[in-house]
Design an enzyme around this catalytic site. Sequence first.
Site, PDB file in Angstrom:
ATOM      1  N   CYS A 117     -30.750  -1.030  22.267  1.00 29.30           N
ATOM      2  CA  CYS A 117     -31.135  -0.855  23.676  1.00 29.30           C
ATOM      3  C   CYS A 117     -30.156  -1.535  24.634  1.00 29.30           C
ATOM      4  O   CYS A 117     -30.231  -1.349  25.844  1.00 29.30           O
ATOM      5  CB  CYS A 117     -32.524  -1.418  23.910  1.00 29.30           C
ATOM      6  SG  CYS A 117     -33.733  -0.637  22.876  1.00 29.30           S
ATOM      7  N   HIS A 257     -34.154  -4.447  30.865  1.00 32.64           N
ATOM      8  CA  HIS A 257     -34.450  -3.321  29.977  1.00 32.64           C
ATOM      9  C   HIS A 257     -35.970  -3.207  29.858  1.00 32.64           C
ATOM     10  O   HIS A 257     -36.667  -4.208  29.675  1.00 32.64           O
ATOM     11  CB  HIS A 257     -33.800  -3.564  28.612  1.00 32.64           C
ATOM     12  CG  HIS A 257     -34.338  -2.668  27.546  1.00 32.64           C
ATOM     13  ND1 HIS A 257     -34.427  -1.309  27.720  1.00 32.64           N
ATOM     14  CD2 HIS A 257     -34.847  -2.929  26.317  1.00 32.64           C
ATOM     15  CE1 HIS A 257     -34.952  -0.774  26.631  1.00 32.64           C
ATOM     16  NE2 HIS A 257     -35.214  -1.735  25.765  1.00 32.64           N
ATOM     17  N   ASN A 287     -40.466   2.764  26.434  1.00 36.35           N
ATOM     18  CA  ASN A 287     -39.149   2.195  26.138  1.00 36.35           C
ATOM     19  C   ASN A 287     -38.179   3.344  25.844  1.00 36.35           C
ATOM     20  O   ASN A 287     -38.267   3.972  24.795  1.00 36.35           O
ATOM     21  CB  ASN A 287     -39.271   1.253  24.931  1.00 36.35           C
ATOM     22  CG  ASN A 287     -37.931   0.623  24.550  1.00 36.35           C
ATOM     23  OD1 ASN A 287     -36.882   1.012  25.061  1.00 36.35           O
ATOM     24  ND2 ASN A 287     -37.974  -0.332  23.646  1.00 36.35           N
TER      25      ASN A 287
HETATM   26  N1  ACO Z   1     -53.283   0.236  19.001  1.00 36.88           N
HETATM   27  C1  ACO Z   1     -54.235  -0.623  18.604  1.00 36.88           C
HETATM   28  N2  ACO Z   1     -53.976  -1.689  17.835  1.00 36.88           N
HETATM   29  C2  ACO Z   1     -52.723  -1.882  17.459  1.00 36.88           C
HETATM   30  C3  ACO Z   1     -51.682  -1.026  17.833  1.00 36.88           C
HETATM   31  C4  ACO Z   1     -52.006   0.078  18.641  1.00 36.88           C
HETATM   32  N3  ACO Z   1     -51.088   0.960  19.076  1.00 36.88           N
HETATM   33  N4  ACO Z   1     -50.526  -1.492  17.310  1.00 36.88           N
HETATM   34  C5  ACO Z   1     -50.827  -2.612  16.625  1.00 36.88           C
HETATM   35  N5  ACO Z   1     -52.158  -2.834  16.708  1.00 36.88           N
HETATM   36  C6  ACO Z   1     -52.912  -3.927  16.120  1.00 36.88           C
HETATM   37  C7  ACO Z   1     -52.251  -4.536  14.912  1.00 36.88           C
HETATM   38  O1  ACO Z   1     -52.544  -3.797  13.756  1.00 36.88           O
HETATM   39  C8  ACO Z   1     -52.855  -5.914  14.884  1.00 36.88           C
HETATM   40  O2  ACO Z   1     -54.123  -5.820  14.314  1.00 36.88           O
HETATM   41  P1  ACO Z   1     -54.695  -6.993  13.374  1.00 36.88           P
HETATM   42  O3  ACO Z   1     -54.767  -8.205  14.255  1.00 36.88           O
HETATM   43  O4  ACO Z   1     -56.016  -6.464  12.948  1.00 36.88           O
HETATM   44  O5  ACO Z   1     -53.696  -7.129  12.264  1.00 36.88           O
HETATM   45  C9  ACO Z   1     -53.056  -6.242  16.367  1.00 36.88           C
HETATM   46  O6  ACO Z   1     -52.998  -4.985  17.064  1.00 36.88           O
HETATM   47  C10 ACO Z   1     -52.000  -7.161  16.925  1.00 36.88           C
HETATM   48  O7  ACO Z   1     -50.736  -6.685  16.499  1.00 36.88           O
HETATM   49  P2  ACO Z   1     -49.421  -7.378  16.964  1.00 36.88           P
HETATM   50  O8  ACO Z   1     -48.257  -6.661  16.362  1.00 36.88           O
HETATM   51  O9  ACO Z   1     -49.527  -8.855  16.746  1.00 36.88           O
HETATM   52  O10 ACO Z   1     -49.489  -7.069  18.546  1.00 36.88           O
HETATM   53  P3  ACO Z   1     -48.555  -7.602  19.674  1.00 36.88           P
HETATM   54  O11 ACO Z   1     -49.348  -8.249  20.721  1.00 36.88           O
HETATM   55  O12 ACO Z   1     -47.359  -8.334  19.147  1.00 36.88           O
HETATM   56  O13 ACO Z   1     -48.030  -6.243  20.297  1.00 36.88           O
HETATM   57  C11 ACO Z   1     -46.069  -4.899  20.269  1.00 36.88           C
HETATM   58  C12 ACO Z   1     -47.307  -5.344  19.505  1.00 36.88           C
HETATM   59  C13 ACO Z   1     -46.532  -4.147  21.498  1.00 36.88           C
HETATM   60  C14 ACO Z   1     -45.255  -3.979  19.384  1.00 36.88           C
HETATM   61  C15 ACO Z   1     -45.263  -6.142  20.670  1.00 36.88           C
HETATM   62  O14 ACO Z   1     -45.055  -6.983  19.568  1.00 36.88           O
HETATM   63  C16 ACO Z   1     -43.925  -5.769  21.261  1.00 36.88           C
HETATM   64  O15 ACO Z   1     -43.831  -5.154  22.299  1.00 36.88           O
HETATM   65  N6  ACO Z   1     -42.852  -6.214  20.630  1.00 36.88           N
HETATM   66  C17 ACO Z   1     -41.526  -5.925  21.085  1.00 36.88           C
HETATM   67  C18 ACO Z   1     -41.217  -4.538  20.708  1.00 36.88           C
HETATM   68  C19 ACO Z   1     -40.046  -4.069  21.448  1.00 36.88           C
HETATM   69  O16 ACO Z   1     -39.937  -4.281  22.607  1.00 36.88           O
HETATM   70  N7  ACO Z   1     -39.206  -3.414  20.704  1.00 36.88           N
HETATM   71  C20 ACO Z   1     -38.075  -2.862  21.221  1.00 36.88           C
HETATM   72  C21 ACO Z   1     -37.180  -3.898  21.825  1.00 36.88           C
HETATM   73  S1  ACO Z   1     -35.557  -3.627  21.533  1.00 36.88           S
HETATM   74  C22 ACO Z   1     -35.399  -2.106  21.835  1.00 36.88           C
HETATM   75  O17 ACO Z   1     -35.771  -1.727  22.881  1.00 36.88           O
HETATM   76  C23 ACO Z   1     -34.916  -1.200  20.734  1.00 36.88           C
END
Ligand code: ACO
Length: 330
Positions: A117, A257, A287
Amino acid sequence: MEGVRPTVKIISCGVYVPPKILTNADLEKMVDTSDEWIITRTGIRERHIADESQATSDLCLEAARRALEQASLKVEDIDLILVATSSPDTLFPSTACWVQKGLGALEIPAFDLSAGCTGFLYGMIVAESLILTHVCRRVLLIGGEVLSKITNWEDRSTCVLFGDAAGAVILEESQDDSGILSSYWRADGSLAELLYLPAGGTRLPASEETVRKGLHYISMKGNEVFKHAVRRMEEAASEALRRAGLNVEDVTHFIPHQANIRIIEATGERLKIANHKVYTNIERYGNVSVASIPICLEELRVQGKLKKGDIILMDAFGAGFTWAAIVYRW
Ligand code: ACO
């Protein structure tokens, strides 16, 4: 201007976003998720998705045509096509070559740049150096992705995040004090496997097994990416500002970003930048990787919010890991 360092500036911008919209309500019907979870955890309400016939170069081509039109330039006026992408049409040739074919810009050099990204900001830094060393006069830099085709639509932890789009800019040497004031870029390949596409390359060539295991889709440890993104985006922004001899108070617009609204807010808080200076549009696009910063820029321009002399801080983090920031005077 004697004694003033020459700068490179953006002379036009073009954006293309495919018309089809996928809302959180649509996703609720595809995976076990909810509109409320997606909005709270990511800030995304909807994203645009390419249709079956569209590859990344098709989106890039349309964005490039719009940038050329805005600058009243013909393709012959460009002397490099540089495409930043993580979702190329083909492993080779480069997406830039497919774009070149579409533009009819035969023999103009064309290549891709892969920096996750962060690719758009890496591309700005590469274009700046090529222009300042007179290798190129004008560079067409395009950030384009069709991430929907490398997303696992059964994996709720990734499929709610990404969208498809392209943004293009044309860069040339500035005749005044506008343009890139400073930059900062870094990478850490030791963390590559926290966000990557496992199969389809020479490490894990395509096979019946890789397809069955879904290894041709984005693999991400979201939590880990999140922590690194906030820390590195703060580092990049602070260092780029320091190199420009400016403070956060001097910034008119902060364009991070658009990966996750919580990453953006946390970075803004760490930088102590006023909320009204932070531009966000993630709720409408998700994103879109390398396309996110040029789309933000173009939206600010269309809204009449970019004034001559404004200081813009662009900041990104992505697969690699890679991270970079640019301080720019409009
Ligand atoms: N809907 C409902 N529940 C979900 C979903 C969903 N879409 N996705 C995950 N969950 C659940 C998980 O299974 C987990 O459940 P559990 O507690 O029973 O195990 C719970 O939600 C929490 O999951 P986490 O992964 O800890 O959630 P988090 O608050 O970290 O959010 C997210 C996840 C949105 C992916 C976050 O970590 C994030 O944004 N990370 C950065 C990702 C990113 O920006 N990537 C790209 C950056 S670089 C680039 O752009 C290529």
